[in-house]
Each structure stands twice: as structure tokens, then as C-alpha cells.
Write an enzyme that holds these catalytic residues in place. Structure first.
Site, PDB file in Angstrom:
ATOM      1  N   ASP A  33      41.643  35.746  93.592  1.00 21.04           N
ATOM      2  CA  ASP A  33      40.434  35.323  94.298  1.00 21.04           C
ATOM      3  C   ASP A  33      40.837  34.715  95.639  1.00 21.04           C
ATOM      4  O   ASP A  33      41.776  33.928  95.724  1.00 21.04           O
ATOM      5  CB  ASP A  33      39.652  34.304  93.451  1.00 21.04           C
ATOM      6  CG  ASP A  33      38.229  34.112  93.946  1.00 21.04           C
ATOM      7  OD1 ASP A  33      37.297  34.482  93.226  1.00 21.04           O
ATOM      8  OD2 ASP A  33      38.063  33.592  95.074  1.00 21.04           O
ATOM      9  N   ILE A  34      40.088  35.079  96.670  1.00 18.82           N
ATOM     10  CA  ILE A  34      40.410  34.625  98.031  1.00 18.82           C
ATOM     11  C   ILE A  34      40.123  33.127  98.211  1.00 18.82           C
ATOM     12  O   ILE A  34      40.648  32.491  99.125  1.00 18.82           O
ATOM     13  CB  ILE A  34      39.609  35.478  99.057  1.00 18.82           C
ATOM     14  CG1 ILE A  34      40.306  35.532 100.401  1.00 18.82           C
ATOM     15  CG2 ILE A  34      38.158  35.020  99.171  1.00 18.82           C
ATOM     16  CD1 ILE A  34      39.750  36.607 101.324  1.00 18.82           C
ATOM     17  N   ASN A  89      29.609  35.685  86.218  1.00 25.48           N
ATOM     18  CA  ASN A  89      28.308  35.291  86.754  1.00 25.48           C
ATOM     19  C   ASN A  89      27.437  36.532  86.877  1.00 25.48           C
ATOM     20  O   ASN A  89      27.904  37.579  87.325  1.00 25.48           O
ATOM     21  CB  ASN A  89      28.478  34.641  88.130  1.00 25.48           C
ATOM     22  CG  ASN A  89      29.277  33.352  88.069  1.00 25.48           C
ATOM     23  OD1 ASN A  89      29.156  32.590  87.117  1.00 25.48           O
ATOM     24  ND2 ASN A  89      30.119  33.124  89.066  1.00 25.48           N
ATOM     25  N   GLN A  96      25.711  34.851  90.925  1.00 21.85           N
ATOM     26  CA  GLN A  96      26.609  35.959  91.285  1.00 21.85           C
ATOM     27  C   GLN A  96      26.489  36.207  92.778  1.00 21.85           C
ATOM     28  O   GLN A  96      25.381  36.412  93.285  1.00 21.85           O
ATOM     29  CB  GLN A  96      26.215  37.222  90.506  1.00 21.85           C
ATOM     30  CG  GLN A  96      27.168  38.380  90.773  1.00 21.85           C
ATOM     31  CD  GLN A  96      26.799  39.633  89.995  1.00 21.85           C
ATOM     32  OE1 GLN A  96      25.822  39.655  89.251  1.00 21.85           O
ATOM     33  NE2 GLN A  96      27.588  40.675  90.172  1.00 21.85           N
ATOM     34  N   HIS A 102      32.621  41.429  87.997  1.00 21.53           N
ATOM     35  CA  HIS A 102      33.978  40.869  88.011  1.00 21.53           C
ATOM     36  C   HIS A 102      34.095  39.760  86.977  1.00 21.53           C
ATOM     37  O   HIS A 102      33.187  38.960  86.796  1.00 21.53           O
ATOM     38  CB  HIS A 102      34.359  40.357  89.407  1.00 21.53           C
ATOM     39  CG  HIS A 102      33.350  39.443  90.041  1.00 21.53           C
ATOM     40  ND1 HIS A 102      32.198  39.904  90.643  1.00 21.53           N
ATOM     41  CD2 HIS A 102      33.316  38.095  90.160  1.00 21.53           C
ATOM     42  CE1 HIS A 102      31.510  38.879  91.092  1.00 21.53           C
ATOM     43  NE2 HIS A 102      32.169  37.757  90.809  1.00 21.53           N
ATOM     44  N   LEU A 103      35.243  39.743  86.363  1.00 22.54           N
ATOM     45  CA  LEU A 103      35.601  38.716  85.385  1.00 22.54           C
ATOM     46  C   LEU A 103      36.549  37.734  86.077  1.00 22.54           C
ATOM     47  O   LEU A 103      37.637  38.131  86.510  1.00 22.54           O
ATOM     48  CB  LEU A 103      36.287  39.386  84.183  1.00 22.54           C
ATOM     49  CG  LEU A 103      36.956  38.479  83.148  1.00 22.54           C
ATOM     50  CD1 LEU A 103      35.925  37.608  82.433  1.00 22.54           C
ATOM     51  CD2 LEU A 103      37.731  39.328  82.129  1.00 22.54           C
ATOM     52  N   HIS A 104      36.107  36.473  86.206  1.00 19.43           N
ATOM     53  CA  HIS A 104      36.998  35.434  86.722  1.00 19.43           C
ATOM     54  C   HIS A 104      37.912  34.983  85.583  1.00 19.43           C
ATOM     55  O   HIS A 104      37.434  34.741  84.465  1.00 19.43           O
ATOM     56  CB  HIS A 104      36.219  34.191  87.145  1.00 19.43           C
ATOM     57  CG  HIS A 104      35.252  34.368  88.278  1.00 19.43           C
ATOM     58  ND1 HIS A 104      35.512  33.934  89.558  1.00 19.43           N
ATOM     59  CD2 HIS A 104      34.008  34.912  88.328  1.00 19.43           C
ATOM     60  CE1 HIS A 104      34.472  34.186  90.340  1.00 19.43           C
ATOM     61  NE2 HIS A 104      33.538  34.777  89.618  1.00 19.43           N
TER      62      HIS A 104
HETATM   63  P1  AMP Z   1      30.735  35.324  92.057  1.00 19.26           P
HETATM   64  O1  AMP Z   1      30.011  34.079  92.460  1.00 19.26           O
HETATM   65  O2  AMP Z   1      31.019  35.376  90.578  1.00 19.26           O
HETATM   66  O3  AMP Z   1      30.059  36.577  92.565  1.00 19.26           O
HETATM   67  O4  AMP Z   1      32.149  35.211  92.711  1.00 19.26           O
HETATM   68  C1  AMP Z   1      32.626  36.029  93.732  1.00 19.26           C
HETATM   69  C2  AMP Z   1      34.065  35.646  93.954  1.00 19.26           C
HETATM   70  O5  AMP Z   1      34.654  36.632  94.784  1.00 19.26           O
HETATM   71  C3  AMP Z   1      34.247  34.294  94.642  1.00 19.26           C
HETATM   72  O6  AMP Z   1      35.055  33.464  93.816  1.00 19.26           O
HETATM   73  C4  AMP Z   1      34.943  34.664  95.955  1.00 19.26           C
HETATM   74  O7  AMP Z   1      35.889  33.701  96.358  1.00 19.26           O
HETATM   75  C5  AMP Z   1      35.586  35.996  95.629  1.00 19.26           C
HETATM   76  N1  AMP Z   1      35.813  36.885  96.763  1.00 19.26           N
HETATM   77  C6  AMP Z   1      34.908  37.254  97.693  1.00 19.26           C
HETATM   78  N2  AMP Z   1      35.468  38.105  98.577  1.00 19.26           N
HETATM   79  C7  AMP Z   1      36.747  38.287  98.170  1.00 19.26           C
HETATM   80  C8  AMP Z   1      37.851  39.060  98.669  1.00 19.26           C
HETATM   81  N3  AMP Z   1      37.749  39.822  99.771  1.00 19.26           N
HETATM   82  N4  AMP Z   1      39.019  38.998  97.999  1.00 19.26           N
HETATM   83  C9  AMP Z   1      39.146  38.226  96.900  1.00 19.26           C
HETATM   84  N5  AMP Z   1      38.151  37.493  96.380  1.00 19.26           N
HETATM   85  C10 AMP Z   1      36.974  37.514  97.002  1.00 19.26           C
END
Ligand code: AMP
Ligand code: ZN
Length: 115
Positions: A33-34, A89, A96, A102-104
Site C-alpha cells: 500500500d502506498i 472495504n 471503499q 482489494h484485500l488489505h
Molecule cells: P480502500 O479505502 O479500501 O479503497 O483503500 C484503498 C487503498 O489503496 C488505500 O489504503 C490507499 O493507500 C491505497 N492506494 C491507492 N493508490 C495506490 C497505489 N497507486 N499504490 C498502492 N496503494 C494505493
């Protein structure tokens, strides 16, 4: 493979934007995750564009199983030995932000930034 041209995670799958990849096979991709909440925070995604859990049904059973089942191995490889947290989420009320399933998976020593 169905990709959405406007989707940031589809662009990562296609190699159009960079990511720190930790695992990849024909069906799924895992990357850092970024904006990590924890010392180790990875996202595991299907390569095929699936918007959210709303679009998951029996046809995705094996795919979701694969995403879950690979996670212990990845966390071990990333040095996480004291537990971790899985999170998905879904939709607006689920907060979300990226509309590609995506699975965190978060772990590492506390304190964490969030979660
Ligand atoms: P969500 O709230 O579950 O949709 O989380 C989206 C996640 O994607 C967040 O934790 C962001 O930090 C992550 N994210 C967004 N863009 C990128 C990217 N280019 N590379 C890696 N992670 C990302
Ligand atoms: Zn996508």
C-alpha cells in the site's frame, strides 16, 4: 483479462503505473500500500477488474480463496511473525476509495498509524 481503463489498480496490473509488488500469479497480484497504516501493509487484488464485494458471487469463490490463502505466506516472507489484520472495504458506507476489489493485510509491531 477485463481491465477498466480508468481504474488505478487495473493500471498497476497492466504495468502502466508502478507498484512495489510482493506476489503475482495468473489470477492475483499483491503489492505494498502506498499509504501504509502499519509497518507492513499490503493489498491483494484480483487481476481481473471486479469493482467490489458487491460483484462477488459463487463464481469468485476460488479467486477469493486464493487471495486469502496466499496471505499468511506473504506476511511470513515480509517478516510479520506476531499477527496481522485482514480488511475489505465495500462501497461508500464501507469507505471503499479504490473501486477495484482489494484485500488489505496489515501487520508488524504496534503502534500503527491506523487500524
Ligand atoms: P480502500 O479505502 O479500501 O479503497 O483503500 C484503498 C487503498 O489503496 C488505500 O489504503 C490507499 O493507500 C491505497 N492506494 C491507492 N493508490 C495506490 C497505489 N497507486 N499504490 C498502492 N496503494 C494505493
Ligand atoms: Zn480495476
Amino acid at each position: 483479462m477485463s481491465h477498466d481503463a480508468t481504474c488505478i489498480f487495473c493500471k498497476i496490473v497492466e504495468g502502466k503505473i508502478p507498484a512495489k509488488k510482493v506476489y503475482e500469479d495468473e489470477d492475483i497480484l499483491a503489492f505494498h500500500d502506498i499509504n501504509p497504516w502499519a509497518p507492513v501493509h499490503i493489498l491483494i487484488i484480483p487481476k481481473r477488474h471486479i469493482t467490489s464485494m458487491v460483484d462477488v458471487g459463487p463464481a469468485e469463490q476460488a479467486l477469493l480463496g486464493k487471495m486469502m490463502a496466499v496471505s499468511p505466506r506473504l506476511m511470513l516472507e515480509l517478516g510479520v511473525t506476531n499477527g496481522y489484520r485482514h480488511l475489505i472495504n465495500t462501497g461508500a458506507d464501507g469507505r471503499q476509495e479504490v473501486m477495484h476489489l482489494h484485500l488489505h493485510v496489515m501487520g508488524g509491531p504496534r503502534p500503527w498509524l491506523k487500524g
